[in-house]
Design an enzyme around this catalytic site. Structure first.
Site, PDB file in Angstrom:
ATOM      1  CG  HIS A 480      -1.737   1.246   1.377  1.00  0.00           C
ATOM      2  ND1 HIS A 480      -3.046   1.326   0.973  1.00  0.00           N
ATOM      3  CD2 HIS A 480      -1.422   2.473   1.867  1.00  0.00           C
ATOM      4  CE1 HIS A 480      -3.500   2.553   1.205  1.00  0.00           C
ATOM      5  NE2 HIS A 480      -2.530   3.266   1.756  1.00  0.00           N
ATOM      6  CD  GLU A 481       1.585   3.693   3.707  1.00  0.00           C
ATOM      7  OE1 GLU A 481       1.817   4.741   3.078  1.00  0.00           O
ATOM      8  OE2 GLU A 481       0.539   3.519   4.363  1.00  0.00           O
ATOM      9  CG  HIS A 484       0.425   6.447  -0.649  1.00  0.00           C
ATOM     10  ND1 HIS A 484      -0.676   7.075  -1.176  1.00  0.00           N
ATOM     11  CD2 HIS A 484      -0.006   5.814   0.483  1.00  0.00           C
ATOM     12  CE1 HIS A 484      -1.734   6.841  -0.388  1.00  0.00           C
ATOM     13  NE2 HIS A 484      -1.345   6.072   0.618  1.00  0.00           N
ATOM     14  CG  HIS A 487       0.215   8.982  -6.934  1.00  0.00           C
ATOM     15  ND1 HIS A 487      -0.904   9.249  -6.193  1.00  0.00           N
ATOM     16  CD2 HIS A 487      -0.007   9.543  -8.129  1.00  0.00           C
ATOM     17  CE1 HIS A 487      -1.764   9.942  -6.931  1.00  0.00           C
ATOM     18  NE2 HIS A 487      -1.235  10.127  -8.116  1.00  0.00           N
TER      19      HIS A 487
HETATM   20 ZN   LIG Z   1      -2.481   5.305   2.185  1.00  0.00          ZN
END
Ligand SMILES: [Zn+2]
Length: 693
Positions: A480-481, A484, A487
């Site tokens: 998940h991290e 980011h 991104h």
């Molecule tokens: Zn998050």
């Protein structure tokens, strides 16, 4: 500089040239020279950075030429670089390496920093220039990203109240001031009331079901508060308390549950009237700024754009979620009846846990030997990014992070340098809990910068010489991290305002949630999930069991989440003339009106302890979690429909969405990937709330 708010007057001492933050770093990708940066350097650079930006804005305002995109909006976008460098280092250290001195500087700088940005956004002269550029924006020959930048700045200033006359600005300042005081009081009441609501047990046998370590922790908590020899069950923030899943003593479960739900709802620390007054003042402020309700004001700045769009989504989710929760309740009622128990709210977690253990046997502790940290990171997370996006990661032990635990990788895309990725995975003193991504340098064409991003986790360090083994939750968190981080690393925008994760709150979790899909993706899993001693791969049956177990309880989870979300919306849909005098009755009516009133499943937060909304910056925004999950689930289906883990898919997702950051309409970027607007079907199916497609 501003006539609208008193300008802060920080230490006017100019920045010494020896301060390592004085100029952009000479290290690769402008990685901050952490070894040379002290907290005093940060403080000095923060204060000097605010003064420098004020001077830059004053120069911009003194320009006798008519306002243009370049001399106003771009000039603003270029301003404050020293402050930006100092803030990136300081606020990230505040999260991961706090110390007494750091907290002292934080207390000194935080109010100055808030006043600095207020003064900027409420400056009538500055707004007049932005407004002029905004009015002529379609005739200025701007490209799409520049046009969007003008509109963003204009909206930021309008939402801050820059368009008001003097009397309006005065009223806004008073409202903000009062709201800020109430919010602080709400938070303080909650701390005191939560402590006061802790449940004291004097007879150890009542704790049957808790582990020895949990009993010991309860004894420690009691001793700390002067209840020597007793056991104190302290409360965590949401309605649900972890101990409820384990305690066999039903009466104690009831006491704990009721203590949780009634906290801060009576007496000296009653947050009900505070919430009601905040909702009222927010409604007044929204009307002052030209919006019908506070919910509309918040939505204007989000992908949702209108509160009607939020309603449409939530309305579509309520009936299937309620049906699923009722079906779960029927299963639980049957299991409880075998114990002679008529199912009540305080029994839910206990019997739910029993069903999970009996029907979906997954022993999560037994999985950990398959999840060794470095293997998960390099052979799992990095590997998936290589297959999807052509990214490779080269360790750079010659580059130093802000702490010896931090490791640095240089990132390449098809052998071209992209940026730096820093990983800081272990828990330690001074680091806040949870997991997050942040940046030291934002990618921007305007400033010629490339991304330096990092991930923080809080994994418990293994004993010396032992491998660090993760739980499945931690594996998912790492993916998940890293989503980011992707991104940020993929960003290819001109203006820093739009870089990477600088997107609306109801959109920012979407790419990171999508990246979670690769954690259990067969080709990825087979590559990293190998037993730390034997190298044996994780059995496919185990993976199937994990996936099946994940569906149990989704009815409950969705309804309790929707309850809190709809409560948040109800409080922020009232008009400026409405005064709620009975907050508890208002809450009950709001839940009933929204169709989520269900005694067995209380909202995840009730009004009096809804910290996100009344003391945490999420007012009318709690919906954003499920909003981005709709986009996530729909995108996961798109990947699956197109063959999953393929470079061609990764290229589309990066080029049309990840790389664009906030520079395009977020839902437009989504549609450019998906080929249509978002659909809630995939989310309902993922949560087991609708039949599989
Ligand atoms: Zn998050």
């Amino acid at each position: 500089m501003s006539t609208a708010a008193p300008a802060p007057s920080p230490d006017p001492t100019p920045l010494s040239a020896s301060n390592p933050l004085a100029a952009p770093s000479a290290l690769p990708y402008e990685l901050p020279p952490f070894a040379d940066i002290s907290l005093e350097h940060c403080r000095e650079a923060l204060l000097a950075g605010m003064a420098e930006q004020r001077a830059e804005v004053a120069a911009l305002l003194a320009d006798p030429a008519d306002p243009t995109f370049d001399n106003t909006v771009v000039a603003l976008e270029r301003s404050g670089q020293l402050l930006g460098r100092a803030e990136a280092v300081f606020w990230n250290l505040a999260s991961s390496m706090a110390s007494d001195r750091l907290r002292e500087i934080e207390r000194e700088v935080a109010p100055l920093s808030a006043a600095h940005s207020d003064a900027l956004r409420l400056d009538p002269a500055l707004f007049a220039r932005i407004d002029a550029v905004h009015t002529g924006r379609h005739e200025a020959g701007l490209d799409a990203e520049s046009l969007r930048l003008v509109e963003r700045y204009h909206l930021d200033f309008v939402l801050a109240g820059a368009g008001l006359d003097d009397a309006g600005r005065e009223q806004l300042r008073d409202l903000n001031q009062r709201l800020s005081e109430l919010s602080t009081t709400f938070g303080q009441n909650l701390v005191v009331a939560t402590e006061a609501a802790a449940v004291l047990v004097t007879d150890e046998t009542e704790l049957d079901g808790l582990s020895p370590a949990e009993v010991q922790a309860a004894a420690g908590a009691a001793a700390e508060r002067g209840h020597e020899g007793g056991y104190l069950l302290t409360l965590v923030l949401p309605s649900g308390q972890p101990a409820l899943a384990k305690l066999r003593n039903r009466e104690l479960r009831r006491r704990l549950h009721e203590a949780s739900l009634s906290r801060a709802s009576a007496g000296e620390h009653d947050n009900g009237p505070i919430a009601a007054e905040m909702a009222h003042l927010r409604a007044v402020r929204a009307r002052l700024l030209g919006f019908t309700t506070h919910a509309d004001l918040i939505a204007a700045d989000q992908t949702a754009e209108t509160s009607a769009a939020v309603d449409e989504l939530l309305g579509a989710l309520v009936p299937p979620a309620m049906a699923n929760a009722r079906a779960e309740a029927a299963v639980l009622a049957e299991v409880a009846a075998a114990d002679g128990v008529e199912l009540a709210a305080w029994d839910w977690a206990f019997y739910s846990e029993r069903v999970r253990a009996e029907r979906y046997a997954v022993d999560s502790a037994a999985l950990r030997p398959w999840f060794e940290l470095d293997r998960v990171l390099v052979d799992g997370v990095f590997r998936a990014a290589e297959l999807l996006y052509g990214l490779t990661f080269t360790p750079r032990p010659d580059l130093q992070g802000y702490h010896p635990d931090v490791r640095v990788w240089e990132v390449f895309a098809d052998e071209q340098p992209v940026g730096l990725y820093l990983g800081d995975f272990f828990a330690r003193e001074g680091k806040r809990g949870g997991a997050w991504m942040s940046s030291f340098v934002h990618q921007s064409g305007l400033l010629g910068t490339r991304p330096v991003v990092f991930n923080c986790l809080n994994v418990t360090r293994a004993a010396a010489g032992q491998p660090t083994l993760l739980t499945l939750d931690e594996v998912t968190t790492l993916f998940h991290e890293f989503g980011h981080a992707l991104h940020g690393l993929s960003s290819a925008v001109t203006y820093p305002r739009f870089s990477g994760t600088s997107v609306p709150r109801d959109f920012v979790e979407f790419p990171s949630q999508v990246n979670e899909m690769w954690a259990l993706w067969p080709e990825v899993l087979a590559h990293y999930a190998k037993h730390v001693e034997t190298g044996e791969p994780l059995a496919q049956e185990t993976v199937a069991a994990i996936e099946a177990a994940a569906l149990w309880g989704e009815g409950f989870a969705t309804v309790e989440y929707l309850g809190a979300t709809l409560l948040d919306q109800a409080w922020h849909r009232i008009g400026p003339d409405t005064r709620v005098t009975d907050p508890q009755a208002f809450e009950a009516q709001a839940l009933a009106d929204a169709g989520v009133a269900f005694d067995l499943v209380p909202p995840r937060y009730r009004t009096t302890y809804f910290q996100h909304v009344f003391a945490g910056g999420y007012s009318a925004g709690y919906y954003s979690y499920i909003w981005s999950e709709v986009l996530d689930a729909d995108t996961v289906e798109w990947f699956k429909e197109n063959g999953g883990l393929r470079r061609a898919n990764g290229d589309v997702f990066r080029d049309r969405l990840l790389s664009r950051g906030g520079s395009v309409d977020p839902l437009g970027a989504f549609a450019a990937v998906r080929g249509r607007a978002a659909d809630t079907g995939p989310l309902l199916r993922r949560r087991g709330l609708a039949p599989a497609a």
